[in-house]
Scaffold this active site. Structure first.
Site, short mmCIF file in Angstrom:
data_model
loop_
_atom_site.label_atom_id
_atom_site.label_comp_id
_atom_site.label_asym_id
_atom_site.label_seq_id
_atom_site.Cartn_x
_atom_site.Cartn_y
_atom_site.Cartn_z
N LYS A 112 0.87 -1.28 -0.14
CA LYS A 112 0.13 -0.07 0.03
C LYS A 112 0.76 1.35 0.00
O LYS A 112 2.03 1.27 0.54
CB LYS A 112 -0.81 0.07 1.26
P1 NAD Z 1 -13.14 7.55 -3.32
O1 NAD Z 1 -12.19 8.39 -2.97
O2 NAD Z 1 -13.45 7.47 -4.65
O3 NAD Z 1 -14.42 7.60 -2.43
C1 NAD Z 1 -14.32 7.71 -0.77
C2 NAD Z 1 -15.78 8.49 -0.49
O4 NAD Z 1 -15.91 8.60 0.80
C3 NAD Z 1 -16.08 9.85 -0.96
O5 NAD Z 1 -17.43 9.92 -1.53
C4 NAD Z 1 -15.88 10.51 0.14
O6 NAD Z 1 -16.52 11.92 0.27
C5 NAD Z 1 -16.39 9.48 1.14
N1 NAD Z 1 -16.15 9.83 2.67
C6 NAD Z 1 -15.04 10.22 3.22
N2 NAD Z 1 -15.27 10.59 4.46
C7 NAD Z 1 -16.45 10.30 4.79
C8 NAD Z 1 -17.29 10.10 5.83
N3 NAD Z 1 -16.76 10.38 7.21
N4 NAD Z 1 -18.66 9.34 5.79
C9 NAD Z 1 -19.22 9.46 4.68
N5 NAD Z 1 -18.43 9.32 3.33
C10 NAD Z 1 -16.95 9.74 3.62
O7 NAD Z 1 -12.57 6.03 -2.68
P2 NAD Z 1 -12.91 4.86 -3.14
O8 NAD Z 1 -11.86 4.16 -4.21
O9 NAD Z 1 -14.49 4.52 -3.53
O10 NAD Z 1 -12.36 3.76 -1.76
C11 NAD Z 1 -13.39 3.76 -0.67
C12 NAD Z 1 -12.94 2.66 0.11
O11 NAD Z 1 -12.78 1.61 -0.44
C13 NAD Z 1 -11.78 2.93 0.58
O12 NAD Z 1 -11.54 2.08 2.07
C14 NAD Z 1 -10.85 2.05 0.12
O13 NAD Z 1 -9.62 1.62 0.77
C15 NAD Z 1 -11.66 0.65 -0.39
N6 NAD Z 1 -11.16 -0.11 -1.69
C16 NAD Z 1 -11.14 0.73 -2.85
C17 NAD Z 1 -10.89 -0.12 -3.87
C18 NAD Z 1 -10.91 0.63 -5.32
O14 NAD Z 1 -10.94 -0.27 -6.35
N7 NAD Z 1 -11.18 1.81 -5.58
C19 NAD Z 1 -10.57 -1.43 -3.78
C20 NAD Z 1 -10.74 -1.89 -2.55
C21 NAD Z 1 -11.21 -1.15 -1.37
#
Ligand code: NAD
Length: 422
Positions: A112
C-alpha cells in the site's frame, strides 16, 4: 472463544489488522517462525519530497510505500491521497492486501502507498507534479515485476496514467503493466472502474441468499459515495434493491422510497456533494448508520463503524466495501446482534482481481472484452465465497476470521514451499 484482548475503538488500524490475524492464527496449526514472519511488514519506505506550487513556492510532502509480503508474487496495492495518511494505516492496508490477494488466490503479495495531502486543495498541475515526484521517489520499489500500484481513496485513472508515464519516461519505453486502474486508452482494462462495486454487489446477493432474505426492495444504505460506493449503489439498484440512503464526507441523504444512484451521482458531480439532493432529506453523519435498512455498505474509510455506530445499526447484513471499516469492539456488538458481516478482504476484492486481469492483459498485449472480465471475476468470487463460507461453518467462526484463515494458510504454505533464504 476468541482471544481475550481489551477491545476499544481507539485501536489503530495496524493493531486491528494484527488482532484479526492473531484470531485466525490461534485456530490453525502453523509453524511459529512463519507466523512471526507474516505478522510483520517486509519493507517500509518513507519519502519526503518537494513540489513546486503554482504560486512559485516549494511545499514539502511526505509519502509512504509499504510491502507486507512478497511470498506469493509481486506486491499489489493502492495509493491513497489523504491528510490523515500515516505509516500505521499504510502498514495495516498492506497487510490486508496480502490476505485479500490470497483469499481470492491471485498471485500477489500485499502493498500500500499514500501521500499526506488534501488533493482538493491542489490545482490539477500541482496534483500532477506531486504525483510524478511521488512516483519517482518510490520508483526504487515499483515495477511490473516487483510492485504494481492501483487507485485508492482520492486517486483515479488520471493519476495512474501520470504514474505509468513517469515510470515509462525513466526507463525509456512504455510500461503499462507498472500500474493498474489506468484509462483503457493506455492499457487499462474493461470493467476495472466498476470491479470493486461489483464484488460488493456479488457478496450482497450471495449473503442475502444465505440469510433467506429477498433482494428485491431490500433497503440499502451506502456510506461513502466514491468509486466503490457509487458502483455498489448502481448495481444493487439495478438488481431491484432500494437505495434509501447514501453519504459522503459532508453528510448523508435519505429517502425511504429509494434514490436513483445515477441521478445522485450527477448531482454530486455538479455540486461537489450528495447533500441537498432535491428528492431526499439531508441527514447528519451521527444519524446515518442508524437509519432503517436491511443492508449497510460502508464504502468510505477505515474505523467508521465503532461501538456507537454498531449499537445503532439496524441492518441484517453488512458488506464491507471499504478496507477495515469495523473496529473489533464494534465487530463484537454486531455479532451479538446477529448481523452477518461479509469482510472487506472478500467483499471488496473485485478491485484487485480485475487489476490482476489488467496486469495480465498488459503483459500479454492482448485485451479481453468486458463480458470476459465479468465471467472470470465471477469465477474467482464464486470459489472464494464458497471457501470462506465453508471454513466459517466448519470452524464455527465469523466470515472475517474464516477469510483470514483461508488467506493465511495460503501464505504460510507458500512460505514453507519456498523455504527461508539463505
Ligand atoms: P473514493 O475517494 O472514490 O471515495 C471515498 C468516498 O468516501 C467519497 O465519496 C468521500 O466523500 C467519502 N467519505 C469520506 N469520509 C467520509 C465519511 N466520514 N462519511 C461518509 N463518507 C465519507 O474512494 P474509493 O476508491 O471508493 O475507496 C473507498 C474505500 O474502499 C476505501 O476504504 C478504499 O480503501 C476501499 N477500496 C477501494 C478499492 C478501489 O478499487 N477503489 C478497492 C478495494 C477497497
Amino acid at each position: 472463544m476468541e482471544a481475550q484482548v481489551k477491545l476499544s475503538d481507539g485501536m489503530s488500524p495496524y493493531e486491528v489488522a494484527l488482532l484479526q490475524f492473531d484470531r485466525a492464527v490461534e485456530r490453525m496449526q502453523l509453524r511459529k517462525g512463519v507466523v512471526k514472519m507474516m505478522r510483520q511488514c517486509k519493507r517500509e519506505l518513507t519519502v519526503t519530497f518537494p513540489v513546486l506550487m503554482d504560486d512559485g513556492e516549494v511545499e514539502m510532502f511526505t509519502g509512504y510505500r509499504v510491502h507486507h509480503s512478497t511470498v506469493r508474487g509481486p506486491t499489489k496495492g493502492g495509493i491513497r491521497y489523504h491528510p490523515d495518511v500515516n505509516l500505521d494505516e499504510i502498514r495495516a492496508l498492506a497487510m490486508w492486501m496480502t490476505w485479500k490477494c490470497a483469499v481470492v488466490n491471485v498471485p500477489y503479495g500485499g502493498a500500500k502507498g499514500g501521500v499526506v495531502v488534501d488533493p482538493k486543495k491542489l490545482s490539477r498541475r500541482e496534483l500532477e507534479r506531486l504525483t510524478r515526484r511521488y512516483a519517482t521517489e518510490i520508483s526504487i520499489l515499483i515495477g511490473p515485476d516487483s510492485d504494481i500500484p492501483a487507485p485508492d481513496v482520492n486517486t483515479d485513472p488520471q493519476i495512474m496514467a501520470w504514474i505509468m508515464d513517469t515510470y515509462s519516461m525513466h526507463v525509456g519505453y512504455s510500461v503499462p503493466a507498472v500500474v493498474t486502474g489506468k484509462p483503457e486508452l493506455i492499457g487499462g482494462s474493461a470493467g476495472r472502474g466498476s470491479a470493486t462495486g461489483r464484488s460488493v454487489h456479488y457478496c450482497t446477493v450471495r449473503a442475502m441468499e444465505h440469510l433467506g432474505l429477498p433482494l428485491r426492495r431490500a433497503r440499502v444504505l451506502i456510506q461513502g459515495f466514491g468509486n466503490v460506493g457509487s458502483w455498489a449503489a448502481t448495481l444493487l439498484h439495478e438488481s431491484g434493491c432500494l437505495i434509501v440512503g447514501v453519504s459522503d464526507s459532508r453528510g448523508g441523504i435519505y429517502n425511504p422510497n429509494g434514490l436513483d444512484p445515477k441521478a445522485v451521482l450527477a448531482h454530486k458531480q455538479r455540486t461537489g456533494s450528495v447533500l441537498d439532493y432535491p428528492e431526499a432529506d439531508n441527514v447528519p453523519h451521527e444519524e446515518f448508520m442508524g437509519l432503517p435498512c436491511e443492508v449497510l455498505v460502508p464504502a468510505a474509510l477505515e474505523m467508521s463503524i465503532r461501538t456507537q455506530e454498531a449499537q445503532k445499526i439496524q441492518a441484517r447484513l453488512i458488506v464491507e466495501g471499504a478496507n477495515g471499516p469495523t473496529t473489533p469492539a464494534a465487530d463484537e456488538i454486531l455479532a451479538q446482534k446477529e448481523i452477518f458481516v461479509v469482510p472487506d478482504i472478500l467483499a471488496n476484492s473485485g478491485g484487485v482481481v480485475v487489476s490482476y486481469f489488467e496486469w495480465v492483459q498488459d503483459i500479454q498485449r492482448l485485451f479481453w472484452t468486458e463480458t470476459e472480465i465479468e465471467r472470470r471475476l465471477q469465477g474467482l468470487l464464486d470459489r472464494a465465497f464458497a471457501e470462506v463460507m465453508d471454513t466459517a461453518r466448519k470452524e464455527g467462526v465469523s466470515m472475517r476470521t474464516a477469510a483470514t484463515m483461508v488467506a493465511v494458510k495460503r501464505v504460510h504454505d507458500a512460505t514453507l514451499l519456498r523455504g527461508i533464504y539463505p
